[in-house]
Design an enzyme around this catalytic site. Structure first.
Site, mmCIF file in Angstrom:
data_model
loop_
_atom_site.group_PDB
_atom_site.id
_atom_site.type_symbol
_atom_site.label_atom_id
_atom_site.label_comp_id
_atom_site.label_asym_id
_atom_site.label_seq_id
_atom_site.Cartn_x
_atom_site.Cartn_y
_atom_site.Cartn_z
ATOM 1 N N MET A 165 0.337 -1.824 0.322
ATOM 2 C CA MET A 165 0.014 0.008 0.604
ATOM 3 C C MET A 165 1.096 0.897 -0.024
ATOM 4 S SD MET A 165 -3.146 -0.805 1.907
ATOM 5 C CE MET A 165 -2.363 -1.017 3.463
ATOM 6 N N GLY A 166 2.353 1.036 -0.524
ATOM 7 C CA GLY A 166 3.326 2.152 -0.726
ATOM 8 C C GLY A 166 3.274 2.903 1.150
ATOM 9 N N LYS A 224 5.097 -9.890 9.873
ATOM 10 C CA LYS A 224 4.763 -9.007 10.097
ATOM 11 C C LYS A 224 3.335 -9.052 10.478
ATOM 12 C CE LYS A 224 4.097 -4.778 11.402
ATOM 13 N NZ LYS A 224 2.683 -4.287 10.706
ATOM 14 N N ASP A 225 2.828 -9.565 8.971
ATOM 15 C CA ASP A 225 1.406 -9.427 8.919
ATOM 16 C C ASP A 225 0.653 -11.274 9.550
ATOM 17 O OD1 ASP A 225 -0.018 -6.684 8.843
ATOM 18 O OD2 ASP A 225 2.064 -6.890 7.319
ATOM 19 N N GLY A 266 11.012 -2.563 5.489
ATOM 20 C CA GLY A 266 10.261 -4.076 5.275
ATOM 21 C C GLY A 266 9.691 -3.795 3.346
ATOM 22 N N HIS A 267 9.708 -3.534 3.075
ATOM 23 C CA HIS A 267 9.132 -3.547 1.752
ATOM 24 C C HIS A 267 9.920 -3.806 1.068
ATOM 25 C CE1 HIS A 267 5.607 -0.683 2.876
ATOM 26 N NE2 HIS A 267 5.052 -1.781 2.821
ATOM 27 N N GLN A 290 -2.538 -12.315 8.445
ATOM 28 C CA GLN A 290 -2.909 -11.692 7.396
ATOM 29 C C GLN A 290 -2.590 -13.359 6.549
ATOM 30 O OE1 GLN A 290 -3.072 -7.901 5.377
ATOM 31 N NE2 GLN A 290 -0.566 -8.660 4.483
ATOM 32 N N HIS A 328 9.579 1.000 3.518
ATOM 33 C CA HIS A 328 10.417 1.018 3.986
ATOM 34 C C HIS A 328 10.737 -0.440 3.701
ATOM 35 C CE1 HIS A 328 7.878 -1.634 5.601
ATOM 36 N NE2 HIS A 328 6.415 -0.529 6.363
ATOM 37 N N ARG A 368 2.492 3.353 9.031
ATOM 38 C CA ARG A 368 1.820 3.718 9.840
ATOM 39 C C ARG A 368 2.845 4.567 10.916
ATOM 40 N NH1 ARG A 368 -1.796 -0.254 8.968
ATOM 41 N NH2 ARG A 368 -4.001 0.717 8.045
HETATM 42 P P1 AMP Z 1 1.675 -2.851 3.440
HETATM 43 O O1 AMP Z 1 2.792 -2.080 2.446
HETATM 44 O O2 AMP Z 1 1.948 -2.712 4.721
HETATM 45 O O3 AMP Z 1 -0.083 -3.681 3.268
HETATM 46 O O4 AMP Z 1 2.426 -4.176 3.939
HETATM 47 C C1 AMP Z 1 3.107 -5.115 2.451
HETATM 48 C C2 AMP Z 1 3.431 -6.222 2.737
HETATM 49 O O5 AMP Z 1 5.082 -5.774 3.306
HETATM 50 C C3 AMP Z 1 3.067 -7.401 3.908
HETATM 51 O O6 AMP Z 1 3.504 -8.147 3.058
HETATM 52 C C4 AMP Z 1 3.299 -6.326 4.817
HETATM 53 O O7 AMP Z 1 2.947 -7.538 5.733
HETATM 54 C C5 AMP Z 1 4.745 -6.503 3.890
HETATM 55 N N1 AMP Z 1 5.424 -6.048 5.489
HETATM 56 C C6 AMP Z 1 5.026 -4.717 5.723
HETATM 57 N N2 AMP Z 1 5.579 -4.493 6.988
HETATM 58 C C7 AMP Z 1 6.947 -5.217 7.100
HETATM 59 C C8 AMP Z 1 8.179 -4.989 7.900
HETATM 60 N N3 AMP Z 1 8.839 -4.227 9.164
HETATM 61 N N4 AMP Z 1 9.469 -6.088 7.566
HETATM 62 C C9 AMP Z 1 9.020 -7.068 6.547
HETATM 63 N N5 AMP Z 1 7.787 -7.808 5.067
HETATM 64 C C10 AMP Z 1 6.865 -6.715 6.190
#
Ligand code: AMP
Length: 283
Positions: free
Chosen positions: A30-31, A151-152, A36-37, A155, A34, A189
């Site tokens: 969702m942009g 992290k999710d 993690g992405h 999900q 960071h 967030r």
């Molecule tokens: P989001 O943009 O928050 O919807 O996350 C997109 C993807 O990035 C999802 O598969 C999340 O689980 C993953 N994600 C989010 N935060 C982290 C993190 N800190 N480390 C690894 N993957 C992450």
């Protein structure tokens, strides 16, 4: 990096790659990207010939209108970052492109008990929205691999269930949670937190680490109480849940010092100001 906004154009491009026998790895986001992405992008690159990243703030997965409105948007920075990582393709659709018939009267998924615990309870309808968008993205992209972050955790289970229900051919690959050096899990967030709040927000990691370190020494109810105290001390309010659960089913464990062969996981959701944060740790 090629940026596609239209499904039709993306399809044409992917068709050519697939015809040439290339494998596709897909990272939905969702942009407000960071570390993690980026770790997911790197993992995708190491597994597949071509990597597709999508950025779409999916309105149907927000049960809280305010959370949706305040969701960070840094698209120029995101594009720059993805290009610098040599991402092959960015899919950047509009709401209309993803939901051409609007967002009312949407189909639903039989997710069973997964919707009745933890995030499912705290965020009614959230996982239906997640399934809608990931199902649609998988139907469009039809990737060989889908990369998701630990992290999710819940999900991942939900998406795996949807993939089975819809018989998508895609294989799910999980990446470990990326954290700041102080333990705070990277999250889009976090951009909404002040420096002081970011410091306090490490309380979730401290609570999870406490549970992990003391799992064999204290009872489940003591662990939950102690973890809650750490969160309160770090100004988390309210605490949505602290759960110590079977990692396969997410059902709370009842046996102290459980030697569950499927693993045990601690999961926390709590508010720092008006920002809801989640994290988890395998014990
Ligand atoms: P989001 O943009 O928050 O919807 O996350 C997109 C993807 O990035 C999802 O598969 C999340 O689980 C993953 N994600 C989010 N935060 C982290 C993190 N800190 N480390 C690894 N993957 C992450």
């Amino acid at each position: 990096m090629i940026v596609f906004k239209k499904i039709e154009d993306l399809n044409k491009h992917l068709f050519r790659l697939k015809e040439a026998g290339k494998t596709i790895g897909f990272v939905p986001t969702m942009g407000a990207l960071h570390e993690g992405h980026i770790s997911l992008i790197k993992l995708a690159q190491s597994h597949s010939d071509y990597t597709v990243c999508s950025i779409f703030v999916n309105p149907t997965q927000f049960n809280d209108e305010n959370d949706f409105k305040k969701y960070p948007n840094r698209i120029d920075q995101d594009i720059h970052l993805l290009a610098s990582q040599k991402t092959d393709i960015l899919f950047l659709p509009s709401v209309n492109e993803m939901y051409p018939n609007g967002t009312s009267h949407l189909k639903s998924y039989q997710l069973g008990y997964l919707e009745n615990l933890l995030e499912g309870v705290s965020r009614p309808g959230h996982y239906q929205g997640v399934c809608l968008i990931v199902d649609r993205l998988l139907s469009i992209i039809d990737p060989d691999f889908l990369f998701l972050g630990q992290k999710d955790f819940q999900q991942i289970m939900v998406i795996k269930k949807m993939i089975a229900l819809k018989e998508h051919r895609t294989e799910v690959i999980i990446a470990p949670t990326q954290r700041d050096p102080n333990g705070l899990a990277n999250s889009s967030r976090n951009l909404r937190l002040s420096e002081k709040e970011k410091q306090l927000a490490t309380g979730i990691f401290k609570s999870l680490t406490f549970i992990k370190d003391n799992f064999k020494k204290r009872t489940v109810s003591e662990l939950i109480k102690n973890a809650g105290d750490i969160l309160i001390k770090n100004h988390f309010h309210p605490i949505d849940y602290i759960s110590i659960a079977d990692a396969k089913t997410l059902q709370p464990i009842t046996i102290d010092h459980d030697n569950n062969p499927d693993g045990v996981i601690a999961l926390i959701a709590a508010y720092m100001g008006d920002v809801r944060l989640i994290d988890n740790m395998l014990l």
